[in-house]
Motif scaffolding. Structure first.
Motif, PDB file in Angstrom:
ATOM      1  N   GLU A   1      -4.538  11.555   1.815  1.00 29.82           N
ATOM      2  CA  GLU A   1      -4.509  13.015   1.665  1.00 29.82           C
ATOM      3  C   GLU A   1      -5.271  13.646   2.828  1.00 29.82           C
ATOM      4  N   ALA A   2      -6.594  13.692   2.771  1.00 27.01           N
ATOM      5  CA  ALA A   2      -7.364  14.214   3.894  1.00 27.01           C
ATOM      6  C   ALA A   2      -7.259  13.242   5.067  1.00 27.01           C
ATOM      7  N   TYR A   3      -6.923  13.751   6.236  1.00 27.68           N
ATOM      8  CA  TYR A   3      -6.740  12.887   7.396  1.00 27.68           C
ATOM      9  C   TYR A   3      -8.062  12.278   7.832  1.00 27.68           C
ATOM     10  N   ALA A   4      -8.117  10.954   7.779  1.00 23.53           N
ATOM     11  CA  ALA A   4      -9.303  10.200   8.186  1.00 23.53           C
ATOM     12  C   ALA A   4      -8.823   8.837   8.670  1.00 23.53           C
ATOM     13  N   PRO A   5      -8.862   8.564   9.964  1.00 23.59           N
ATOM     14  CA  PRO A   5      -8.338   7.297  10.470  1.00 23.59           C
ATOM     15  C   PRO A   5      -8.944   6.066   9.807  1.00 23.59           C
ATOM     16  N   GLY A   6     -10.170   6.160   9.343  1.00 22.42           N
ATOM     17  CA  GLY A   6     -10.829   5.004   8.740  1.00 22.42           C
ATOM     18  C   GLY A   6     -10.653   4.876   7.243  1.00 22.42           C
ATOM     19  N   VAL A   7      -9.785   5.670   6.654  1.00 23.40           N
ATOM     20  CA  VAL A   7      -9.676   5.662   5.189  1.00 23.40           C
ATOM     21  C   VAL A   7      -9.137   4.328   4.685  1.00 23.40           C
ATOM     22  N   VAL A   8      -9.765   3.842   3.610  1.00 23.76           N
ATOM     23  CA  VAL A   8      -9.387   2.605   2.935  1.00 23.76           C
ATOM     24  C   VAL A   8      -9.315   2.904   1.443  1.00 23.76           C
ATOM     25  N   PHE A   9      -8.276   2.437   0.795  1.00 20.54           N
ATOM     26  CA  PHE A   9      -8.149   2.618  -0.646  1.00 20.54           C
ATOM     27  C   PHE A   9      -8.312   1.316  -1.414  1.00 20.54           C
ATOM     28  N   SER A  10      -7.951   0.201  -0.813  1.00 26.69           N
ATOM     29  CA  SER A  10      -7.945  -1.074  -1.510  1.00 26.69           C
ATOM     30  C   SER A  10      -9.358  -1.528  -1.883  1.00 26.69           C
ATOM     31  N   SER A  11      -9.527  -1.882  -3.144  1.00 23.66           N
ATOM     32  CA  SER A  11     -10.838  -2.325  -3.626  1.00 23.66           C
ATOM     33  C   SER A  11     -11.262  -3.648  -3.011  1.00 23.66           C
ATOM     34  N   ILE A  12     -10.297  -4.428  -2.513  1.00 18.61           N
ATOM     35  CA  ILE A  12     -10.641  -5.739  -1.956  1.00 18.61           C
ATOM     36  C   ILE A  12     -10.765  -5.716  -0.434  1.00 18.61           C
ATOM     37  N   ASP A  13     -10.488  -4.581   0.186  1.00 15.35           N
ATOM     38  CA  ASP A  13     -10.623  -4.469   1.644  1.00 15.35           C
ATOM     39  C   ASP A  13     -12.006  -3.919   1.969  1.00 15.35           C
ATOM     40  N   ARG A  14     -13.003  -4.755   1.751  1.00 16.40           N
ATOM     41  CA  ARG A  14     -14.389  -4.286   1.849  1.00 16.40           C
ATOM     42  C   ARG A  14     -14.842  -4.036   3.282  1.00 16.40           C
ATOM     43  N   GLN A  15     -14.176  -4.657   4.251  1.00 15.58           N
ATOM     44  CA  GLN A  15     -14.543  -4.464   5.645  1.00 15.58           C
ATOM     45  C   GLN A  15     -13.649  -3.449   6.361  1.00 15.58           C
ATOM     46  N   GLY A  16     -12.697  -2.892   5.670  1.00 10.91           N
ATOM     47  CA  GLY A  16     -11.806  -1.908   6.287  1.00 10.91           C
ATOM     48  C   GLY A  16     -10.818  -2.494   7.265  1.00 10.91           C
ATOM     49  N   ARG A  17     -10.495  -3.770   7.101  1.00 16.22           N
ATOM     50  CA  ARG A  17      -9.560  -4.411   8.025  1.00 16.22           C
ATOM     51  C   ARG A  17      -8.216  -3.685   8.056  1.00 16.22           C
ATOM     52  N   TYR A  18      -7.752  -3.236   6.890  1.00 19.05           N
ATOM     53  CA  TYR A  18      -6.436  -2.622   6.806  1.00 19.05           C
ATOM     54  C   TYR A  18      -6.519  -1.110   6.597  1.00 19.05           C
ATOM     55  N   ALA A  19      -7.537  -0.491   7.159  1.00 22.87           N
ATOM     56  CA  ALA A  19      -7.660   0.964   7.103  1.00 22.87           C
ATOM     57  C   ALA A  19      -6.438   1.623   7.752  1.00 22.87           C
ATOM     58  N   TYR A  20      -6.222   2.877   7.416  1.00 22.61           N
ATOM     59  CA  TYR A  20      -5.066   3.607   7.955  1.00 22.61           C
ATOM     60  C   TYR A  20      -4.951   3.449   9.473  1.00 22.61           C
ATOM     61  N   GLY A  21      -6.022   3.735  10.184  1.00 18.97           N
ATOM     62  CA  GLY A  21      -5.973   3.717  11.637  1.00 18.97           C
ATOM     63  C   GLY A  21      -5.905   2.336  12.253  1.00 18.97           C
ATOM     64  N   HIS A  22      -6.143   1.296  11.457  1.00 15.57           N
ATOM     65  CA  HIS A  22      -6.082  -0.072  11.966  1.00 15.57           C
ATOM     66  C   HIS A  22      -4.688  -0.689  11.860  1.00 15.57           C
ATOM     67  N   GLN A  23      -3.790  -0.038  11.161  1.00 15.09           N
ATOM     68  CA  GLN A  23      -2.489  -0.660  10.884  1.00 15.09           C
ATOM     69  C   GLN A  23      -1.705  -1.014  12.153  1.00 15.09           C
ATOM     70  N   PRO A  24      -1.691  -0.178  13.193  1.00 12.32           N
ATOM     71  CA  PRO A  24      -0.982  -0.578  14.419  1.00 12.32           C
ATOM     72  C   PRO A  24      -1.606  -1.818  15.068  1.00 12.32           C
TER      73      PRO A  24
ATOM     74  N   ARG B   1      -9.670   4.511  -5.479  1.00 12.04           N
ATOM     75  CA  ARG B   1      -9.609   3.077  -5.236  1.00 12.04           C
ATOM     76  C   ARG B   1      -8.359   2.507  -5.903  1.00 12.04           C
ATOM     77  N   THR B   2      -7.723   1.583  -5.210  1.00  8.48           N
ATOM     78  CA  THR B   2      -6.535   0.925  -5.750  1.00  8.48           C
ATOM     79  C   THR B   2      -6.803  -0.561  -5.894  1.00  8.48           C
ATOM     80  N   PHE B   3      -5.992  -1.211  -6.714  1.00 14.28           N
ATOM     81  CA  PHE B   3      -6.227  -2.608  -7.060  1.00 14.28           C
ATOM     82  C   PHE B   3      -4.920  -3.388  -6.968  1.00 14.28           C
ATOM     83  N   CYS B   4      -5.046  -4.694  -6.769  1.00 19.11           N
ATOM     84  CA  CYS B   4      -3.861  -5.546  -6.587  1.00 19.11           C
ATOM     85  C   CYS B   4      -3.036  -5.693  -7.845  1.00 19.11           C
ATOM     86  N   GLY B   5      -3.634  -5.644  -8.997  1.00 19.14           N
ATOM     87  CA  GLY B   5      -2.892  -5.779 -10.247  1.00 19.14           C
ATOM     88  C   GLY B   5      -2.755  -7.202 -10.736  1.00 19.14           C
TER      89      GLY B   5
END
Length: 464
Positions: free
Chosen positions: A255-278, A459-463
Motif C-alpha cells: 500500500e504505502a510505497y516503501a522499497p524495503g517493505v516485507v510482509f512475510s513472517s518468515i522473511d526476517r532478514q528482508g531477503r524478498y522485500a519489494y525492492g529486492h525482487q529484481p 504480516r502474512t504466513f505460509c499456511g
C-alpha cells in the motif's frame, strides 16, 4: 455429462522426477467455489468434488507428486518436492498441455513430517490472489476451485476447516526442478522436455532456452513491481520455467510505497522485500544457469562465458520492461532519454504515499494526489517535466495501466474472516471487483481505499 480425460505426459517423460501417489480420503469433499470460465475452457466443468479432492482419478490420469530441490532464503535444500501437492495430470487442448494439480491433498513422500493438508484461509487467499493477478494481466497459475474437505487441520492456533486448492499451470517446472535433475538425474532430458513444452523454437539450443526463460522472468518481475506485488518467498523452487507466478503463500500488495517493505513472517532478514525482487530474479537465474551449464557448452569456460553474458543482460531486460510499464503508468508519449529519471524522481516523491492511488490520482484528481503525499515541494519542479511528456492519449494510457482496485490487505483479511464464519459474500464481492481492477466501479469505491490507521503492520504466513 462430459467425460473428463487427463494425460500423464510429464510422468511418462520424466519418471525419475515423480512418485505415483493419490490424494488422501477426506470425509466430505464439497466444491465451495469454482472458476467457471477456467473450468469451461479446460473442459472441467463437470469435475466431481471427489475428483477435485484427489480421491477419484479420472480416466487416463496417473497422479504424481513431483520432486525438486531449491534454495530457500539462500540455503540449498537438495530434496524438496510436493509436500502437500499432487499433479493429477494435464488437460490437452489444441496441442497445448495445462497442468491440473491439487494443493492440500495430504501427505506425500516429500512432506518432511508435515500433514500435507491445507486450511481454508490460505486456500481462499491463493484463489483470490490468482484471480486478482489474472485481472491485472499478470501471468499466473490459475485457481480452478476451492474444495472443502469436511475435516479439521491443526495449526498453531488450533483446529481450522480443511480445504484443497485446485490449481492449473502451463507446467509446474521450476528452477528447483532443474537443480534436482542436475544433481540426481538427467538434466538434458528435463531441458529437452521443457523446451518442447514451452520453447519449441529452441530445440537443441540450451543457451537460447536459458535466455528465453530469463526474458520471461524479467518481464514477470517487472509486472509485479509495477503493481506493488510482493511475492514473499522467491525461492528457486517458486520460480517457474514458463514465466508464471506460482505459490501465493505469504504474498501481499504494497500500500504505502516503501522499497524495503516485507510482509512475510518468515522473511526476517528482508531477503524478498519489494525492492529486492529484481535482484533476486538475477540470483535465481544464476542457479538455473549452474544447473544447465554442461548443456550450454561442453567446454566449461565457454559455457560460463555464454551463461554470464545472458545473465549480464537480465538487468537491462528488466529495466526495459519496467520502464515501458512506467511510461504507460505516467501516460508518457513516446520514449525519451529522460524518462527513467522522470520516473525515479516520481518514486522518490511518493515514498510513504499509497502506491496504487498515487498513480491513479495523478491522472484524474490532482488535489487527491497532493493530499496523499508526505511532502509535495518536489512537485513544483517535477510537474512541468511530466506535463511536457503528455499528449491527447495520456489519460487513456494511464487509466489502462493503473488499477484502481488491488487486494487491499485489510479487505482480504475481512473476506477470509467472514468466510470462516460462513459468510462468503465479502469474498465473492472482492473477487468479482478484482476481475475488473481498472474500471471505476463506484458502487465498490470503499474497496479501493487504503487500510485505516489502526489496521497496523501487516504480516502474512505460509499456511503450512
Amino acid at each position: 455429462m462430459t467425460q473428463i480425460r487427463l494425460t500423464h505426459h510429464y510422468a511418462d517423460a520424466l519418471p525419475d522426477l515423480v512418485t505415483p501417489w493419490q490424494g488422501a480420503n477426506v470425509p466430505g469433499p464439497k466444491i465451495l467455489r469454482m472458476n467457471r470460465a477456467l473450468a469451461d475452457r479446460l473442459g472441467l466443468a463437470d469435475a466431481s468434488p471427489q475428483m477435485l479432492a484427489g480421491m477419484e482419478v479420472p480416466e487416463g490420469a496417473h497422479p504424481v507428486a513431483q520432486v525438486y530441490a531449491g534454495h530457500q532464503f539462500g540455503g540449498y535444500s537438495p530434496r524438496l518436492g510436493d509436500g502437500r501437492a499432487l499433479l493429477l495430470g494435464e488437460v490437452a487442448r489444441d496441442g497445448v498441455l495445462t497442468d491440473v494439480a491439487l494443493k492440500g491433498s495430504g501427505r506425500t513422500p516429500y512432506s518432511r513430517g508435515a500433514d500435507g493438508k491445507a486450511a481454508l484461509g490460505p486456500v481462499l487467499r491463493e484463489y483470490l490472489m490468482a484471480q486478482a493477478m489474472t485481472g491485472l494481466g499478470i501471468p499466473t497459475t490459475g485457481a480452478l476451485a476451492v474444495v472443502t474437505t469436511g475435516e479439521s487441520v491443526w495449526r498453531e492456533d488450533g483446529p481450522l476447516p480443511g480445504a484443497i486448492l485446485v490449481r492449473t499451470a502451463a507446467s509446474h517446472l521450476r528452477v528447483g526442478t532443474f537443480q534436482y535433475a542436475a544433481a540426481n538425474g538427467d538434466v538434458q532430458a528435463l531441458a529437452d522436455y521443457a523446451i518442447a513444452r514451452h520453447y519449441p523454437h529452441r530445440a537443441g539450443d540450451y543457451a537460447g532456452f536459458f535466455a528465453d526463460v530469463a526474458a520471461r522472468q524479467a518481464e514477470l518481475i517487472a509486472k509485479w513491481m509495477l503493481v506493488g506485488f510482493v511475492h514473499g518467498v522467491m525461492n528457486t523452487d517458486n520460480m517457474t520455467i514458463s514465466g508464471e507466478t506460482i505459490d501465493y503463500g505469504p504474498c501481499a500488495f504494497m500500500e504505502a510505497y516503501a522499497p524495503g517493505v516485507v510482509f512475510s513472517s518468515i522473511d526476517r532478514q528482508g531477503r524478498y522485500a519489494y525492492g529486492h525482487q529484481p535482484m533476486i530474479l538475477g540470483w535465481n537465474l544464476a542457479r538455473l544457469a549452474e544447473a544447465i551449464l554442461p548443456l550450454i557448452d561442453t567446454d566449461e569456460s565457454q559455457a560460463i562465458a555464454r551463461a554470464t553474458g545472458i545473465l549480464e543482460g537480465v538487468a537491462a531486460q528488466y529495466q526495459a520492461a519496467w520502464l515501458s510499464g512506467m511510461r504507460a503508468k505516467l501516460g508518457l508519449a513516446g520514449e525519451e532519454t529522460g524518462d527513467l529519471a522522470l520516473a525515479e524522481d516520481f518514486l522518490r516523491g511518493i515514498e510513504g504515499a499509497d502506491w496504487t492511488l498515487s498513480f491513479r490520482d495523478l491522472g484524474r484528481d490532482m488535489d487527491g494526489f497532493r493530499s496523499r503525499l508526505m511532502a509535495d515541494g518536489w512537485l513544483e519542479g517535477w510537474l512541468p517535466r511530466w506535463q511536457a511528456r503528455q499528449d491527447d492519449g495520456s489519460a487513456n494510457r494511464m487509466r489502462a495501466a493503473n488499477p484502481l482496485f488491488i487486494p487491499r490487505n485489510h479487505r482480504v483479511e475481512e473476506a477470509l474472516a467472514a468466510a470462516h464464519a460462513g459468510d462468503m459474500g465479502p469474498f465473492d464481492r472482492l473477487t468479482q471487483v478484482l476481475q475488473r481492477p481498472f474500471d471505476d466501479q463506484p458502487e465498490h469505491e470503499a474497496l479501493a481505499q487504503p487500510a485505516p490507521a489502526d489496521f497496523g503492520p501487516y504480516r502474512t504466513f505460509c499456511g503450512t
